[in-house]
Scaffold this active site. Structure first.
Site, short mmCIF file in Angstrom:
data_model
loop_
_atom_site.label_atom_id
_atom_site.label_comp_id
_atom_site.label_asym_id
_atom_site.label_seq_id
_atom_site.Cartn_x
_atom_site.Cartn_y
_atom_site.Cartn_z
N HIS A 1 9.01 -30.46 32.79
CA HIS A 1 7.97 -30.28 33.80
C HIS A 1 7.97 -28.85 34.34
O HIS A 1 9.01 -28.33 34.73
CB HIS A 1 8.25 -31.27 34.94
CG HIS A 1 7.19 -31.36 35.98
ND1 HIS A 1 7.47 -31.41 37.33
CD2 HIS A 1 5.83 -31.45 35.89
CE1 HIS A 1 6.34 -31.52 38.01
NE2 HIS A 1 5.33 -31.54 37.16
N GLU B 1 5.46 -28.80 29.99
CA GLU B 1 4.19 -28.96 30.73
C GLU B 1 4.10 -27.78 31.67
O GLU B 1 5.12 -27.30 32.18
CB GLU B 1 4.23 -30.27 31.51
CG GLU B 1 2.97 -30.59 32.31
CD GLU B 1 2.94 -30.12 33.75
OE1 GLU B 1 1.94 -30.35 34.43
OE2 GLU B 1 3.94 -29.49 34.21
N ASP C 1 1.01 -25.61 34.55
CA ASP C 1 -0.29 -25.70 35.24
C ASP C 1 -1.03 -24.37 35.13
O ASP C 1 -0.43 -23.31 35.36
CB ASP C 1 -0.04 -25.99 36.73
CG ASP C 1 0.87 -27.19 36.93
OD1 ASP C 1 0.47 -28.30 36.59
OD2 ASP C 1 2.02 -26.98 37.41
N HIS D 1 0.77 -23.61 40.18
CA HIS D 1 0.51 -25.01 40.52
C HIS D 1 -0.48 -25.14 41.67
O HIS D 1 -1.50 -25.84 41.57
CB HIS D 1 1.82 -25.71 40.88
CG HIS D 1 1.63 -27.16 41.23
ND1 HIS D 1 1.26 -27.58 42.50
CD2 HIS D 1 1.74 -28.28 40.49
CE1 HIS D 1 1.16 -28.89 42.51
NE2 HIS D 1 1.44 -29.35 41.30
N GLU E 1 -1.67 -28.32 31.63
CA GLU E 1 -2.40 -29.02 32.69
C GLU E 1 -3.43 -28.08 33.30
O GLU E 1 -3.07 -27.05 33.89
CB GLU E 1 -1.46 -29.56 33.77
CG GLU E 1 -2.30 -30.39 34.75
CD GLU E 1 -1.60 -30.81 36.02
OE1 GLU E 1 -0.36 -30.92 36.06
OE2 GLU E 1 -2.34 -31.04 36.99
O1 G3P Z 1 1.14 -33.12 34.31
C1 G3P Z 1 2.05 -33.90 34.99
C2 G3P Z 1 2.31 -33.40 36.39
O2 G3P Z 1 2.60 -32.03 36.33
C3 G3P Z 1 1.17 -33.64 37.33
O3 G3P Z 1 1.46 -33.34 38.66
O4 G3P Z 1 1.43 -31.93 40.67
O5 G3P Z 1 3.33 -31.76 39.09
O6 G3P Z 1 1.11 -30.86 38.46
P1 G3P Z 1 1.86 -31.91 39.23
MG MG Z 2 1.47 -30.22 36.39
#
Ligand code: G3P
Ligand code: MG
Length: 245
Positions: free
Chosen positions: A11, A38, A40, A53, A113
């Site tokens: 993450h 993953e 953002d 993020h 993402e």
């Molecule tokens: O993509 C999974 C997760 O990253 C979604 O929530 O807020 O951590 O971007 P967040």
């Molecule tokens: Mg995310």
């Protein structure tokens, strides 16, 4: 589709072991042997795609204000590492292009993402999909995901062949119609929304399932046992690439 992605996804690049969404985080993920990350992404005012993020800069950098209101010129020297620790002082906000190259170096797959600044879903979805197609040539296609329906729709129109996943933090009863309309190969859920029966229902509909953010190894094992395909975790050390149920 032929699902090429591994069971464990780091993450925000390096979970809790590095400042999120930086090249250092990606290196940390690679250091622990992870084969998929993953992260953002959003747009600067002048259309550069970079990792962050939040809408605003304060939590994870020394900048301030809405990042998407600034041009890349004003963002490129922001320190995105010191908030985490002095050891990461000077880490930059990475461009998507730099991240693609780092993924190539580490042979890592990516879940991009799409996290548009509020109100910029369509242009962000389109720009990210077009850039991802170019940047990931010769690599496993990145899995695009978003909470933002407009962004997914724009990505689908711009580059239909890139796989898409619908992110949900709250359950929606129209999940099947929505994922079908958006041509999603996967659904990405807050793991608290799942139980064994719901997992079976989603799988029976032909969807792959990614869950976030699972930091308890026992919970990760349970979810994998139900048939969940991917666990997105901050505990990149304890829930490593070889973790199994
Ligand atoms: O993509 C999974 C997760 O990253 C979604 O929530 O807020 O951590 O971007 P967040
Ligand atoms: Mg995310």
């Amino acid at each position: 589709m032929n699902w090429p992605y591994p069971r464990i996804v780091a993450h925000r690049g390096g979970g809790k072991l590095a400042p999120e969404n930086t090249l250092a985080a990606i290196d940390m993920g690679a250091h622990y042997g992870h084969t998929m990350i993953e992260f953002d992404v959003k747009l600067s005012r002048d259309g550069q795609i970079f990792l962050l993020h939040d809408d605003t800069l304060e939590r994870t950098s020394n900048g301030w204000g809405v990042a998407g209101d600034l041009t890349w010129d004003a963002l490129l020297n922001v320190d995105a590492g010191s908030w985490y620790s002095g050891a990461f002082k000077g880490e930059k906000l990475p461009l998507l292009s730099e991240v693609a190259e780092r993924c190539r170096t580490h042979r890592m797959m990516a879940n991009i993402e799409i996290k548009p600044t509020t109100g910029t879903g369509p242009e962000t979805g389109r720009a990210v999909a077009l850039a991802a197609r170019e940047l990931w040539q010769g690599m496993t296609p990145p899995l695009l995901s978003s909470f933002d329906i407009d962004a997914l729709e724009a990505a689908q129109t711009a580059v239909p062949e890139l796989p898409r996943g619908l992110l949900l933090d709250e359950w929606r009863d129209d999940w099947q119609a929505l994922t079908a309309r958006l041509g999603c190969v996967s659904i990405h859920l807050n793991h608290r929304l799942l139980d064994k029966a719901r997992t079976a229902e989603l799988k029976a509909a032909g969807l792959h399932i990614l869950v976030y953010t699972v930091n308890d190894p026992r919970r990760a094992a349970t979810l994998l046992g139900w048939g969940v395909d991917c666990i997105c975790t901050d505990r990149i050390d304890e829930i490593g690439p070889d973790f199994s149920a």
